[in-house]
Design a protein around this motif. Structure first.
Motif, short mmCIF file in Angstrom:
data_model
loop_
_atom_site.label_atom_id
_atom_site.label_comp_id
_atom_site.label_asym_id
_atom_site.label_seq_id
_atom_site.Cartn_x
_atom_site.Cartn_y
_atom_site.Cartn_z
N LYS A 35 15.12 39.23 -31.20
CA LYS A 35 15.63 40.27 -32.09
C LYS A 35 16.24 41.46 -31.35
N SER A 36 15.91 41.58 -30.08
CA SER A 36 16.33 42.77 -29.34
C SER A 36 17.43 42.52 -28.32
N GLY A 37 17.69 41.25 -28.00
CA GLY A 37 18.67 40.95 -26.96
C GLY A 37 18.07 40.91 -25.57
N ALA A 38 16.73 40.96 -25.49
CA ALA A 38 16.05 40.80 -24.21
C ALA A 38 15.82 39.30 -23.95
N THR A 39 15.28 38.98 -22.79
CA THR A 39 14.88 37.60 -22.49
C THR A 39 13.39 37.61 -22.16
N PHE A 40 12.74 36.46 -22.36
CA PHE A 40 11.31 36.36 -22.09
C PHE A 40 11.01 35.19 -21.19
N ASP A 41 10.33 35.46 -20.08
CA ASP A 41 9.88 34.45 -19.14
C ASP A 41 8.40 34.21 -19.42
N SER A 42 8.11 33.07 -20.08
CA SER A 42 6.73 32.81 -20.48
C SER A 42 5.83 32.56 -19.28
N LYS A 43 6.36 32.02 -18.20
CA LYS A 43 5.54 31.75 -17.01
C LYS A 43 5.08 33.05 -16.36
N GLN A 44 5.96 34.04 -16.34
CA GLN A 44 5.63 35.34 -15.75
C GLN A 44 5.10 36.32 -16.79
N SER A 45 5.17 35.92 -18.08
CA SER A 45 4.81 36.80 -19.19
C SER A 45 5.52 38.15 -19.07
N THR A 46 6.83 38.05 -18.87
CA THR A 46 7.65 39.24 -18.63
C THR A 46 8.92 39.18 -19.46
N MET A 47 9.23 40.29 -20.10
CA MET A 47 10.49 40.44 -20.80
C MET A 47 11.45 41.20 -19.89
N ARG A 48 12.71 40.81 -19.91
CA ARG A 48 13.74 41.48 -19.11
C ARG A 48 14.81 42.02 -20.05
N GLY A 53 22.94 50.00 -17.63
CA GLY A 53 23.45 49.30 -16.46
C GLY A 53 22.38 48.79 -15.52
N GLN A 54 21.11 48.97 -15.88
CA GLN A 54 19.99 48.54 -15.04
C GLN A 54 19.22 47.42 -15.74
N MET A 55 18.64 46.52 -14.93
CA MET A 55 17.75 45.50 -15.46
C MET A 55 16.30 45.95 -15.25
N LEU A 56 15.52 45.86 -16.32
CA LEU A 56 14.12 46.28 -16.25
C LEU A 56 13.20 45.16 -16.72
N ASP A 57 12.05 45.06 -16.10
CA ASP A 57 11.05 44.04 -16.44
C ASP A 57 9.88 44.70 -17.17
N VAL A 58 9.51 44.09 -18.30
CA VAL A 58 8.43 44.61 -19.14
C VAL A 58 7.33 43.57 -19.19
N LYS A 59 6.18 43.90 -18.64
CA LYS A 59 5.05 42.96 -18.61
C LYS A 59 4.42 42.89 -20.00
N TYR A 60 4.18 41.66 -20.46
CA TYR A 60 3.55 41.47 -21.77
C TYR A 60 2.14 40.90 -21.58
N PRO A 61 1.12 41.45 -22.23
CA PRO A 61 1.16 42.50 -23.26
C PRO A 61 0.90 43.91 -22.73
N GLU A 62 0.80 44.07 -21.39
CA GLU A 62 0.38 45.36 -20.83
C GLU A 62 1.39 46.48 -21.08
#
Length: 218
Positions: A35-48, A53-62
């Motif tokens: 819904k947001s245009g982000a991507t989710f890496d289930s192995k790393q449990s991380t949304m990018r 202009g920057q790429m950021l990694d968001v740890k889920y669920p922390e």
């Protein structure tokens, strides 16, 4: 990333961040990414997510956020906005129909803050500056340059949340002016309080980016 983009925790804003993390953790990560245009890496449990202009990694669920391939984190307000955006996004299409802050939900209430913290600083900083150099600073924040005004920059704070800064430069007779506009879908992705903070942060970043580029050119 640029130096002004790197932040540290501020205890005074801890409750706001904690609540944002709570809302984020309650949502399904794959749905949020879709819904947001982000991507989710289930192995790393991380949304990018791409922002300014920057790429950021968001740890889920922390809800911990760092710049990709880095241990540096953005300032608290940027992190708060990212979590808020991911939790609220509903995949509403961008229409490219622009509205002012006052046209947002309850936008008239905080408009004086928009003038004092966004519009006036932009005018003060840029009204006498070279157009091409202002545009170059906008491009460093991932903007696209559009038609309208002396400078019209569409800046993607998030994949589905652009904001547009317009500048009309001054001269000996006329003072310059500025405006900040949002897609009509803006409230589907951030509430009006968050949009206020988004506008303040982006205008501040633009000013800092311009100053950084001027310093490096000396």
């Amino acid at each position: 990333m640029f130096p002004y983009m790197i932040g540290e925790d501020k205890d005074g804003y801890k409750p706001a961040l904690e609540y944002a993390v709570k809302c984020f953790a309650e949502k399904a990560p794959l749905k949020m990414s879709e819904k947001s245009g982000a991507t989710f890496d289930s192995k790393q449990s991380t949304m990018r997510i791409k922002s300014l202009g920057q790429m950021l990694d968001v740890k889920y669920p922390e809800g911990e956020i760092v710049f990709s391939n880095s241990k540096h984190m953005p300032p608290w307000n940027w992190r708060w906005l990212i979590l808020h955006y991911l939790s609220r996004a509903d995949n509403t299409p961008i229409t490219n129909k622009l509205i002012s802050y006052r046209e947002l939900e309850n936008g008239s209430v905080n408009y004086p803050a928009i003038l004092s913290k966004i519009i006036n600083p932009l005018v003060k900083k840029f009204s006498q500056e070279p157009v091409e150099q202002i545009k170059a600073a906008c491009l460093k924040l991932g903007a696209s340059i559009e038609e309208g005004g002396d400078v019209c920059a569409k800046i993607h704070l998030f994949p589905k949340f652009p904001l547009t800064i317009k500048l009309w430069l001054g001269d000996e007779e006329f003072k310059g002016s500025a405006n900040i506009l949002f897609d009509i879908s803006a409230n589907q992705y951030l509430d009006t309080e968050a949009i206020n903070e988004a506008g303040i942060m982006v205008s501040y970043f633009l000013i800092k980016q311009y100053e950084l580029m001027q310093t490096r050119n000396c």
